[in-house]
Design an enzyme around this catalytic site. Structure first.
Site, PDB file in Angstrom:
ATOM      1  N   LYS A  13     -63.415  16.877  48.261  1.00 52.80           N
ATOM      2  CA  LYS A  13     -63.593  18.440  47.895  1.00 52.80           C
ATOM      3  C   LYS A  13     -62.396  19.206  48.312  1.00 52.80           C
ATOM      4  CE  LYS A  13     -66.602  18.968  51.847  1.00 52.80           C
ATOM      5  NZ  LYS A  13     -65.278  18.970  52.903  1.00 52.80           N
ATOM      6  N   ARG A  88     -72.135  24.324  56.788  1.00 44.53           N
ATOM      7  CA  ARG A  88     -72.569  22.688  56.848  1.00 44.53           C
ATOM      8  C   ARG A  88     -73.944  22.764  57.354  1.00 44.53           C
ATOM      9  NH1 ARG A  88     -67.023  20.708  57.366  1.00 44.53           N
ATOM     10  NH2 ARG A  88     -67.031  18.543  57.653  1.00 44.53           N
ATOM     11  N   ARG A 127     -57.775   7.212  53.963  1.00 47.08           N
ATOM     12  CA  ARG A 127     -57.008   8.427  53.378  1.00 47.08           C
ATOM     13  C   ARG A 127     -55.858   8.932  54.402  1.00 47.08           C
ATOM     14  NH1 ARG A 127     -60.939  13.865  53.490  1.00 47.08           N
ATOM     15  NH2 ARG A 127     -61.063  13.286  55.554  1.00 47.08           N
ATOM     16  N   ARG A 160     -56.167  11.043  60.149  1.00 44.57           N
ATOM     17  CA  ARG A 160     -56.744  11.783  61.329  1.00 44.57           C
ATOM     18  C   ARG A 160     -57.630  10.945  62.035  1.00 44.57           C
ATOM     19  NH1 ARG A 160     -59.972  15.987  57.160  1.00 44.57           N
ATOM     20  NH2 ARG A 160     -61.649  15.492  59.054  1.00 44.57           N
ATOM     21  N   ARG A 171     -69.617  11.167  61.065  1.00 48.90           N
ATOM     22  CA  ARG A 171     -69.535  12.323  60.312  1.00 48.90           C
ATOM     23  C   ARG A 171     -70.382  12.086  59.010  1.00 48.90           C
ATOM     24  NH1 ARG A 171     -63.914  11.860  59.042  1.00 48.90           N
ATOM     25  NH2 ARG A 171     -63.917  13.900  58.175  1.00 48.90           N
TER      26      ARG A 171
HETATM   27  P1  AMP Z   1     -63.329  18.444  57.610  1.00 49.34           P
HETATM   28  O1  AMP Z   1     -61.817  18.434  57.434  1.00 49.34           O
HETATM   29  O2  AMP Z   1     -64.151  19.527  57.016  1.00 49.34           O
HETATM   30  O3  AMP Z   1     -63.909  17.284  57.747  1.00 49.34           O
HETATM   31  O4  AMP Z   1     -63.668  19.015  59.245  1.00 49.34           O
HETATM   32  C1  AMP Z   1     -63.042  18.184  60.234  1.00 49.34           C
HETATM   33  C2  AMP Z   1     -64.205  18.329  61.537  1.00 49.34           C
HETATM   34  O5  AMP Z   1     -64.138  19.961  61.788  1.00 49.34           O
HETATM   35  C3  AMP Z   1     -65.520  18.039  61.357  1.00 49.34           C
HETATM   36  O6  AMP Z   1     -65.831  16.784  61.648  1.00 49.34           O
HETATM   37  C4  AMP Z   1     -66.127  19.029  62.503  1.00 49.34           C
HETATM   38  O7  AMP Z   1     -66.159  18.558  63.580  1.00 49.34           O
HETATM   39  C5  AMP Z   1     -65.350  20.345  62.166  1.00 49.34           C
HETATM   40  N1  AMP Z   1     -66.009  21.252  61.278  1.00 49.34           N
HETATM   41  C6  AMP Z   1     -65.165  21.888  60.035  1.00 49.34           C
HETATM   42  N2  AMP Z   1     -65.980  22.665  59.371  1.00 49.34           N
HETATM   43  C7  AMP Z   1     -67.295  22.770  60.238  1.00 49.34           C
HETATM   44  C8  AMP Z   1     -68.434  23.484  59.865  1.00 49.34           C
HETATM   45  N3  AMP Z   1     -68.568  24.260  59.072  1.00 49.34           N
HETATM   46  N4  AMP Z   1     -69.343  23.597  61.089  1.00 49.34           N
HETATM   47  C9  AMP Z   1     -68.921  22.662  62.151  1.00 49.34           C
HETATM   48  N5  AMP Z   1     -67.907  21.933  62.541  1.00 49.34           N
HETATM   49  C10 AMP Z   1     -67.082  22.032  61.333  1.00 49.34           C
END
Ligand code: AMP
Length: 219
Positions: A13, A88, A127, A160, A171
């Site tokens: 995404k 989320r 990744r 990461r 996750r």
């Molecule tokens: P992502 O890059 O979208 O995978 O986000 C990395 C991390 O940021 C996630 O594993 C969460 O810990 C936090 N995070 C990102 N977006 C959200 C959200 N909408 N709600 C809660 N935690 C978030």
């Protein structure tokens, strides 16, 4: 248009959102990128969020909602946004609806990028992202031309901390037990569109564009 892109970690995404936002001339807002930036800048928000992120957990709703809604009020989001990684949870989706409603806007559509879990695991463990602008690569399916270096801006690539070991499983568990309920939420609002994300980047890009054009044509 205000579009939400829903997809598990590794569904592509982020990659798709970046391209689509350019095509549609709307702002790409990725909650994960906002958090990583805050952590890099060592802001108070970043410090609060870091422990949850490193552990593969969701950052609490009140912190996340305030951060994203604040971002949506900035002038560069006035033309519309492509939200990636937010909402989320149902509480986040409701807060987003309320926040947009206050300024006479709404979510136009929510697109779910579907990818099987086994494929997600494979993609996540390969990744790498760039330090400067978070451009995404995959050692198997989308490698950089020079190993370890971003093709676009020349910055260093890194893995990461939450793309390693147990955090990946955690996750994905959260996505399939919690975030997945967003599909019912947006289905109930007749805004849900599903796109198969288990194809090449180019094919998914085409399918997404068609889905959005069709959706816009219905209004
Ligand atoms: P992502 O890059 O979208 O995978 O986000 C990395 C991390 O940021 C996630 O594993 C969460 O810990 C936090 N995070 C990102 N977006 C959200 C959200 N909408 N709600 C809660 N935690 C978030």
């Amino acid at each position: 248009m205000n579009i939400i892109l829903i997809g598990a970690q590794g569904s592509g995404k982020g990659t798709q959102a970046e391209k689509l936002s350019t095509t549609l001339n709307i702002r790409h807002v990725a909650s994960g990128d906002l958090f990583r930036k805050a952590i890099g800048d060592q802001t108070e928000l970043g410090l609060k969020a870091k422990k949850y992120i490193d552990d593969g957990k969701l950052v609490p709703d009140e912190i996340t909602i305030a951060m994203v809604l604040d971002r949506l009020q900035s002038p560069e989001c006035a033309n519309g946004v492509l939200l990636d990684g937010f909402p989320r949870t149902i509480a986040q989706a409701q807060a987003l609806d309320r926040g947009l409603n206050e300024v006479n806007k709404l979510v136009d559509c929510a697109i779910y990028l579907e990818v099987p879990r086994a494929e997600l695991l494979k993609r996540l463990s390969g990744r790498y992202i760039c330090k400067a602008h978070q451009h995404v690569y995959n050692i198997e399916s989308n490698p950089p031309q020079v190993p370890g270096i971003c093709d676009i801006d020349g910055s260093e690539l890194y893995q990461r901390s939450d793309d390693r070991g147990e955090a990946i499983q955690k996750r994905l568990d959260i996505f399939f037990s919690e975030t997945i309920h967003l599909l019912d939420y947006y289905e109930g609002q007749q805004k849900l569109v599903k796109v198969n994300g288990n194809h090449s980047i180019e094919q998914v890009q085409k399918d997404l564009t068609i889905a959005i054009i069709e959706r816009a044509g219905q209004h």
